[in-house]
Motif scaffolding. Structure first.
Motif, short mmCIF file in Angstrom:
data_model
loop_
_atom_site.label_atom_id
_atom_site.label_comp_id
_atom_site.label_asym_id
_atom_site.label_seq_id
_atom_site.Cartn_x
_atom_site.Cartn_y
_atom_site.Cartn_z
N GLY A 157 0.84 -1.10 0.01
CA GLY A 157 -0.02 -0.10 -0.07
C GLY A 157 0.64 1.18 0.18
N ARG B 10 -1.55 6.92 -6.04
CA ARG B 10 -1.31 5.77 -5.00
C ARG B 10 -2.56 5.03 -4.88
NH1 ARG B 10 -3.64 4.63 0.31
NH2 ARG B 10 -2.06 3.43 1.45
N ASP B 11 -3.75 5.89 -5.06
CA ASP B 11 -4.97 5.16 -4.70
C ASP B 11 -5.64 4.64 -6.27
OD1 ASP B 11 -5.11 5.72 -2.00
OD2 ASP B 11 -6.08 7.49 -2.41
#
Length: 240
Positions: free
Chosen positions: A30, A216-217
Motif C-alpha cells: 500500500g 497511490r489510490d
C-alpha cells in the motif's frame, strides 16, 4: 554491438528488474513511491518538507529517503516536518539506483507508510536514466533557471509524469515567462500537467499532495514519451 553498449544495456536491464520488483513489493504494502528530480537549488527540499508536513496535518503517513553527495543537511531539514527521514550519502555518485533504495529501505520504512518520497541527487542528467521503482516521477524547476530548461534537458522532462514549477514568487523579478516555459515543456512531454508552487507561500503544496495520493489510490498516470533511460548513461558499479 560494442562492449560498452552491452555493459550499458546489462546495467540498465538489471536496474529495471530490481525497480519493477521494488515497485510491486511496495504497492502490495500500500505504499506509493514518488521520485523527485531537479537541478541543485530548485527548492526541491523546501517544497518536499512542506508537503511532508501537510501530509502529517492531514493524517497521511509519509516518509522520505533523500540522497546527496555529501552532508546530511537535507535530511535534517526534512525531519522538521515530523516525518521519518533517511539520508544516503552517495560519496560522489550523481544518481540513485534501485538497489540502493531497496537496500536502505529494508528494516527502516515504517509499516503504515502510505507515501514514500525519494529525493534524488540534484542533477537532471544521470538520475533520469534510472527507474527507482517509483509510481510517479516528478521533475521540478525553479523560475530562476530559465524558460528553455525543459528543451535543454529533454530526457528528464520527457520522462516526467508531473512537472512542478517552483519559487513562483520570484517569477516577476526574474522576468520569467510562464507561457514560454509551458511551450518548452509541451515540446518534450505533450499533455503533462504543470503545477505552480511556492514553498514560502504554500502555493501548490496541497495540489502536489493530492496528485500523489490520487496515483497511490489508483488514478490514471500521465504517460510520458520517454522511458526512464533513453540515453543509456551509466557509471561504474557503486557500493550500496
Amino acid at each position: 554491438m560494442c562492449q560498452s553498449e552491452e555493459v550499458t544495456r546489462a546495467v540498465l536491464a538489471r536496474n529495471d528488474g530490481l525497480a519493477a520488483s521494488l515497485r510491486s513489493d511496495l504497492a502490495a504494502r500500500g505504499v506509493g513511491v514518488v521520485n523527485l528530480l531537479s537541478s541543485p537549488g530548485s527548492g526541491k527540499t523546501e517544497l518536499l518538507g512542506r508537503v511532508l508536513a501537510r501530509a502529517g496535518e492531514r493524517g497521511v503517513p509519509v516518509a522520505a529517503f533523500t540522497a546527496d553527495l555529501a552532508t546530511e543537511n537535507d535530511a535534517k531539514r526534512l525531519a522538521r516536518s515530523g516525518a521519518p527521514v533517511k539520508q544516503l550519502l552517495t560519496d560522489g555518485l550523481c544518481h540513485l539506483e534501485a538497489r540502493q533504495v531497496r537496500g536502505h529501505l529494508e528494516g527502516w520504512l515504517p509499516p503504515d507508510t502510505a507515501l514514500l518520497f525519494v529525493e534524488n541527487v540534484g542533477n537532471l542528467v544521470c538520475p533520469a536514466s534510472y527507474d527507482l521503482g517509483e509510481h510517479l516521477r516528478i521533475v521540478l524547476m525553479a523560475v530562476t533557471e530559465g524558460e528553455d530548461k525543459p528543451s535543454k534537458y529533454p530526457t528528464a522532462f520527457g520522462s516526467a509524469h508531473l512537472v512542478v514549477l517552483t519559487k513562483t514568487d520570484l517569477a516577476g523579478p526574474a522576468g520569467f515567462d510562464e507561457t514560454d516555459f509551458a511551450e518548452h515543456v509541451r515540446r518534450v512531454n505533450p499533455g503533462v500537467e504543470i503545477i505552480r508552487s511556492c514553498a514560502r507561500t504554500g502555493e501548490g503544496v496541497d495540489t502536489v499532495l493530492d496528485r500523489v495520493l490520487a496515483v497511490r489510490d489508483g488514478a490514471p498516470v500521465h504517460t510520458p514519451p520517454l522511458a526512464p533511460h533513453p540515453h543509456g548513461h551509466v557509471h561504474a558499479p557503486t557500493a550500496s
